[in-house]
Design a protein around this motif. Sequence first.
Motif, PDB file in Angstrom:
ATOM      1  N   GLY A 297       0.824  -1.197   0.000  1.00 56.62           N
ATOM      2  CA  GLY A 297       0.000   0.000   0.000  1.00 56.62           C
ATOM      3  C   GLY A 297       0.857   1.245   0.000  1.00 56.62           C
ATOM      4  N   ARG A 298       0.621   2.125   0.955  1.00 58.76           N
ATOM      5  CA  ARG A 298       1.402   3.368   1.026  1.00 58.76           C
ATOM      6  C   ARG A 298       2.741   3.186   1.736  1.00 58.76           C
ATOM      7  NH1 ARG A 298      -0.357   7.073   4.132  1.00 58.76           N
ATOM      8  NH2 ARG A 298      -1.884   5.874   5.340  1.00 58.76           N
ATOM      9  N   PHE A 299       2.989   2.012   2.245  1.00 60.81           N
ATOM     10  CA  PHE A 299       4.200   1.747   3.003  1.00 60.81           C
ATOM     11  C   PHE A 299       5.233   0.998   2.158  1.00 60.81           C
ATOM     12  CE2 PHE A 299       2.572   3.098   7.043  1.00 60.81           C
ATOM     13  CZ  PHE A 299       1.235   2.782   7.040  1.00 60.81           C
ATOM     14  N   THR A 300       6.477   1.428   2.261  1.00 60.06           N
ATOM     15  CA  THR A 300       7.592   0.709   1.641  1.00 60.06           C
ATOM     16  C   THR A 300       8.692   0.539   2.671  1.00 60.06           C
ATOM     17  OG1 THR A 300       7.150   1.600  -0.566  1.00 60.06           O
ATOM     18  CG2 THR A 300       9.339   0.695  -0.181  1.00 60.06           C
ATOM     19  N   ALA A 301       9.073  -0.706   2.905  1.00 60.10           N
ATOM     20  CA  ALA A 301      10.213  -0.976   3.777  1.00 60.10           C
ATOM     21  C   ALA A 301      11.432  -1.212   2.899  1.00 60.10           C
ATOM     22  CB  ALA A 301       9.949  -2.198   4.652  1.00 60.10           C
ATOM     23  N   GLN A 302      12.569  -0.686   3.333  1.00 64.46           N
ATOM     24  CA  GLN A 302      13.816  -0.848   2.593  1.00 64.46           C
ATOM     25  C   GLN A 302      14.860  -1.445   3.530  1.00 64.46           C
ATOM     26  OE1 GLN A 302      14.237   3.351   1.551  1.00 64.46           O
ATOM     27  NE2 GLN A 302      13.680   2.880  -0.571  1.00 64.46           N
ATOM     28  N   LEU A 303      15.579  -2.454   3.046  1.00 60.46           N
ATOM     29  CA  LEU A 303      16.582  -3.120   3.875  1.00 60.46           C
ATOM     30  C   LEU A 303      17.919  -3.134   3.152  1.00 60.46           C
ATOM     31  CD1 LEU A 303      17.481  -4.833   6.311  1.00 60.46           C
ATOM     32  CD2 LEU A 303      16.597  -6.842   5.079  1.00 60.46           C
ATOM     33  N   ASN A 304      18.964  -2.771   3.854  1.00 57.55           N
ATOM     34  CA  ASN A 304      20.330  -2.841   3.349  1.00 57.55           C
ATOM     35  C   ASN A 304      21.169  -3.492   4.443  1.00 57.55           C
ATOM     36  OD1 ASN A 304      23.072  -2.322   2.731  1.00 57.55           O
ATOM     37  ND2 ASN A 304      22.503  -0.555   1.487  1.00 57.55           N
ATOM     38  N   LYS A 305      21.382  -4.790   4.326  1.00 56.62           N
ATOM     39  CA  LYS A 305      22.093  -5.522   5.377  1.00 56.62           C
ATOM     40  C   LYS A 305      23.561  -5.128   5.437  1.00 56.62           C
ATOM     41  CE  LYS A 305      19.106  -9.587   5.564  1.00 56.62           C
ATOM     42  NZ  LYS A 305      19.029 -11.072   5.462  1.00 56.62           N
ATOM     43  N   ALA A 306      24.142  -4.800   4.306  1.00 59.88           N
ATOM     44  CA  ALA A 306      25.557  -4.414   4.301  1.00 59.88           C
ATOM     45  C   ALA A 306      25.774  -3.149   5.126  1.00 59.88           C
ATOM     46  CB  ALA A 306      26.039  -4.205   2.869  1.00 59.88           C
ATOM     47  N   SER A 307      24.836  -2.239   5.047  1.00 64.08           N
ATOM     48  CA  SER A 307      24.919  -0.992   5.809  1.00 64.08           C
ATOM     49  C   SER A 307      24.225  -1.104   7.159  1.00 64.08           C
ATOM     50  CB  SER A 307      24.300   0.158   5.005  1.00 64.08           C
ATOM     51  OG  SER A 307      24.979   0.334   3.785  1.00 64.08           O
ATOM     52  N   GLN A 308      23.588  -2.240   7.430  1.00 64.70           N
ATOM     53  CA  GLN A 308      22.868  -2.467   8.689  1.00 64.70           C
ATOM     54  C   GLN A 308      21.839  -1.372   8.898  1.00 64.70           C
ATOM     55  OE1 GLN A 308      27.034  -3.870  10.416  1.00 64.70           O
ATOM     56  NE2 GLN A 308      25.450  -3.948  11.978  1.00 64.70           N
ATOM     57  N   TYR A 309      21.005  -1.222   7.891  1.00 67.86           N
ATOM     58  CA  TYR A 309      20.076  -0.098   7.826  1.00 67.86           C
ATOM     59  C   TYR A 309      18.742  -0.591   7.292  1.00 67.86           C
ATOM     60  CZ  TYR A 309      18.430   4.417   5.941  1.00 67.86           C
ATOM     61  OH  TYR A 309      17.720   5.537   5.634  1.00 67.86           O
ATOM     62  N   VAL A 310      17.677  -0.158   7.954  1.00 67.76           N
ATOM     63  CA  VAL A 310      16.333  -0.468   7.470  1.00 67.76           C
ATOM     64  C   VAL A 310      15.502   0.802   7.599  1.00 67.76           C
ATOM     65  CG1 VAL A 310      15.642  -1.400   9.734  1.00 67.76           C
ATOM     66  CG2 VAL A 310      14.373  -2.038   7.707  1.00 67.76           C
ATOM     67  N   SER A 311      14.660   1.042   6.612  1.00 65.77           N
ATOM     68  CA  SER A 311      13.867   2.264   6.628  1.00 65.77           C
ATOM     69  C   SER A 311      12.416   1.952   6.276  1.00 65.77           C
ATOM     70  CB  SER A 311      14.438   3.301   5.660  1.00 65.77           C
ATOM     71  OG  SER A 311      14.318   2.846   4.328  1.00 65.77           O
ATOM     72  N   LEU A 312      11.582   2.903   6.603  1.00 65.92           N
ATOM     73  CA  LEU A 312      10.154   2.813   6.261  1.00 65.92           C
ATOM     74  C   LEU A 312       9.747   4.129   5.624  1.00 65.92           C
ATOM     75  CD1 LEU A 312       7.461   1.167   6.539  1.00 65.92           C
ATOM     76  CD2 LEU A 312       7.041   2.517   8.610  1.00 65.92           C
ATOM     77  N   LEU A 313       9.193   4.023   4.425  1.00 66.74           N
ATOM     78  CA  LEU A 313       8.666   5.206   3.744  1.00 66.74           C
ATOM     79  C   LEU A 313       7.147   5.139   3.769  1.00 66.74           C
ATOM     80  CD1 LEU A 313      10.952   5.279   0.555  1.00 66.74           C
ATOM     81  CD2 LEU A 313      11.264   6.520   2.699  1.00 66.74           C
TER      82      LEU A 313
END
Lengths: 116, 113
Positions: B59-75
């Motif tokens: 839906g309006r949510f997008t999760a982004q994962l970057n394991k190399a950078s140990q980073y996760v985001s939510l848009l």
Amino acid sequence: GAVVSQHPSWVICKSGTSVKIECRSLDFQATTMFWYRQFPKQSLMLMATSNEGSKATYEQGVEKDKFLINHASLTLSTLTVTSAHPEDSSFYICSALDRGLSYEQYFGPGTRLTVT
Amino acid sequence: QKEVEQNSGPLSVPEGAIASLNCTYSDRGSQSFFWYRQYSGKSPELIMSIYSNGDKEDGRFTAQLNKASQYVSLLIRDSQPSDSATYLCAVINEETSYDKVIFGPGTSLSVIP
């Protein structure tokens, strides 16, 4: 998503009495249940982790004799706050997961405890 | 170093804008990542889970994962006032954690009408 119920939703008790809070997973079997406490405008604080049929694992600083946890079945865990004091007044939230499916935790609606 | 870090906020965005919520974690062996939303006075509710590098949309949510950078985001696209809540990032290393998911402190989001 999976449904977790909690009872009661709120309770007021007198200082020195004990209060029991029930947490039930309604449509799945919970291999693991968690109990959290949250004070106003603060983060979730994990109190303990319980697995069905075994003793709960308490986080550092949480008194196991004061906060009694029983995970008697795959759908029910109880938290008993013994000899409650006003500083125990807080929002208590349980959550559950079925590790055989995933590590998604599903939270109960919480119990607001006020000790007078 | 805290295990899961988030900016506490508050993050304020105008209605209709994109809200970007960020989370970093310290355990490089973590495999599962979750975003929860918590309204004031309520318990958290799961809104997204992500397990692989890249984007996951719902839906309006997008999760982004970057394991190399140990980073996760939510848009959150097209932000609505009803999105105003605290967003909790949660992470688990299934091999070492004994089922215990580690929660970040949460980011408070305010969507201004």
